[in-house]
Design an enzyme around this catalytic site. Structure first.
Site, mmCIF file in Angstrom:
data_model
loop_
_atom_site.group_PDB
_atom_site.id
_atom_site.type_symbol
_atom_site.label_atom_id
_atom_site.label_comp_id
_atom_site.label_asym_id
_atom_site.label_seq_id
_atom_site.Cartn_x
_atom_site.Cartn_y
_atom_site.Cartn_z
ATOM 1 N N HIS A 92 23.133 43.358 19.357
ATOM 2 C CA HIS A 92 23.153 44.283 20.492
ATOM 3 C C HIS A 92 23.510 43.536 21.773
ATOM 4 O O HIS A 92 22.943 42.497 22.064
ATOM 5 C CB HIS A 92 21.786 44.963 20.624
ATOM 6 C CG HIS A 92 21.750 46.034 21.649
ATOM 7 N ND1 HIS A 92 20.642 46.257 22.421
ATOM 8 C CD2 HIS A 92 22.666 46.954 22.034
ATOM 9 C CE1 HIS A 92 20.878 47.270 23.238
ATOM 10 N NE2 HIS A 92 22.113 47.709 23.020
ATOM 11 N N ASP A 113 46.110 41.551 25.367
ATOM 12 C CA ASP A 113 47.552 41.398 25.210
ATOM 13 C C ASP A 113 47.862 39.925 24.951
ATOM 14 O O ASP A 113 46.977 39.067 25.017
ATOM 15 C CB ASP A 113 48.293 41.951 26.430
ATOM 16 C CG ASP A 113 47.910 41.279 27.741
ATOM 17 O OD1 ASP A 113 47.685 40.045 27.773
ATOM 18 O OD2 ASP A 113 47.840 41.988 28.762
ATOM 19 N N HIS A 122 41.339 42.103 37.827
ATOM 20 C CA HIS A 122 41.586 41.336 36.605
ATOM 21 C C HIS A 122 40.880 39.981 36.620
ATOM 22 O O HIS A 122 40.490 39.473 35.568
ATOM 23 C CB HIS A 122 43.096 41.160 36.423
ATOM 24 C CG HIS A 122 43.503 40.713 35.060
ATOM 25 N ND1 HIS A 122 43.126 41.369 33.909
ATOM 26 C CD2 HIS A 122 44.275 39.673 34.654
ATOM 27 C CE1 HIS A 122 43.641 40.755 32.861
ATOM 28 N NE2 HIS A 122 44.337 39.720 33.287
ATOM 29 N N TYR A 152 47.831 44.482 31.694
ATOM 30 C CA TYR A 152 46.417 44.880 31.731
ATOM 31 C C TYR A 152 45.947 45.591 30.467
ATOM 32 O O TYR A 152 44.998 46.374 30.504
ATOM 33 C CB TYR A 152 46.109 45.713 32.977
ATOM 34 C CG TYR A 152 46.498 44.985 34.237
ATOM 35 C CD1 TYR A 152 45.707 43.931 34.710
ATOM 36 C CD2 TYR A 152 47.656 45.300 34.931
ATOM 37 C CE1 TYR A 152 46.074 43.230 35.846
ATOM 38 C CE2 TYR A 152 48.023 44.595 36.066
ATOM 39 C CZ TYR A 152 47.221 43.562 36.520
ATOM 40 O OH TYR A 152 47.584 42.860 37.640
ATOM 41 N N ALA A 153 46.575 45.310 29.344
ATOM 42 C CA ALA A 153 46.150 45.879 28.057
ATOM 43 C C ALA A 153 45.096 44.946 27.469
ATOM 44 O O ALA A 153 45.346 44.183 26.529
ATOM 45 C CB ALA A 153 47.337 46.049 27.121
ATOM 46 N N ASN A 154 43.914 44.997 28.072
ATOM 47 C CA ASN A 154 42.799 44.129 27.693
ATOM 48 C C ASN A 154 41.512 44.929 27.798
ATOM 49 O O ASN A 154 41.360 45.742 28.708
ATOM 50 C CB ASN A 154 42.711 42.921 28.644
ATOM 51 C CG ASN A 154 44.009 42.165 28.743
ATOM 52 O OD1 ASN A 154 44.460 41.562 27.778
ATOM 53 N ND2 ASN A 154 44.636 42.210 29.912
#
Length: 132
Positions: free
Chosen positions: A20, A28, A99, A121-123
């Site tokens: 947990h 990316d 970012h 920004y594909a994170n």
């Protein structure tokens, strides 16, 4: 041999070991991996596999409490942002100020899964929950 589910043994092991509030990062191909954080590199060529495909498959096999993104995703990559909203409508969202704040948060992750994604920004950081 599993009947199905997550076939990548490295990812399956990480998911099985999560507790947990532990986190994993899916990013990316340009996201820096912090020193000391293991990297699972899935990148084959630009765009393959896609960020959305990898996040979708991991989400099928992980109990997720929160999702965390950089604030720039919504404006700079609206297609990916919309896909994440559709995939995680019930989870709590943490939107980092930028970012740089997001990258700082990746230092606490159990691993970074690198995709072939080449859009900005594909994170995402996925925060583990419990199934009970």
């Amino acid at each position: 041999m599993q009947k199905g589910g997550m076939l990548n043994s490295s990812i399956a092991k990480v998911l099985a070991d999560l507790g947990h509030t532990d986190t994993i990062v899916i990013g990316d191909c340009g996201l820096p991996v912090p020193a000391g954080v293991p990297k699972i590199d899935l990148a084959l060529k630009p765009g393959m596999p896609s960020f959305v495909d990898v996040v979708t498959e991991v989400a099928k096999n992980m109990v997720i409490e929160k999702v965390e993104i950089a604030g720039e995703m919504e404006g700079r990559n609206p297609e990916v942002y919309a896909a994440m909203q559709a995939l995680f409508p019930e989870q709590e969202w943490i939107v980092d100020a930028n970012h740089e704040v997001f990258k700082e948060a990746t230092k606490k992750a159990k691993c970074v899964i690198r995709t072939g994604e080449i859009t900005p920004y594909a994170n995402i950081i996925l925060h583990s929950n419990v199934f009970f």
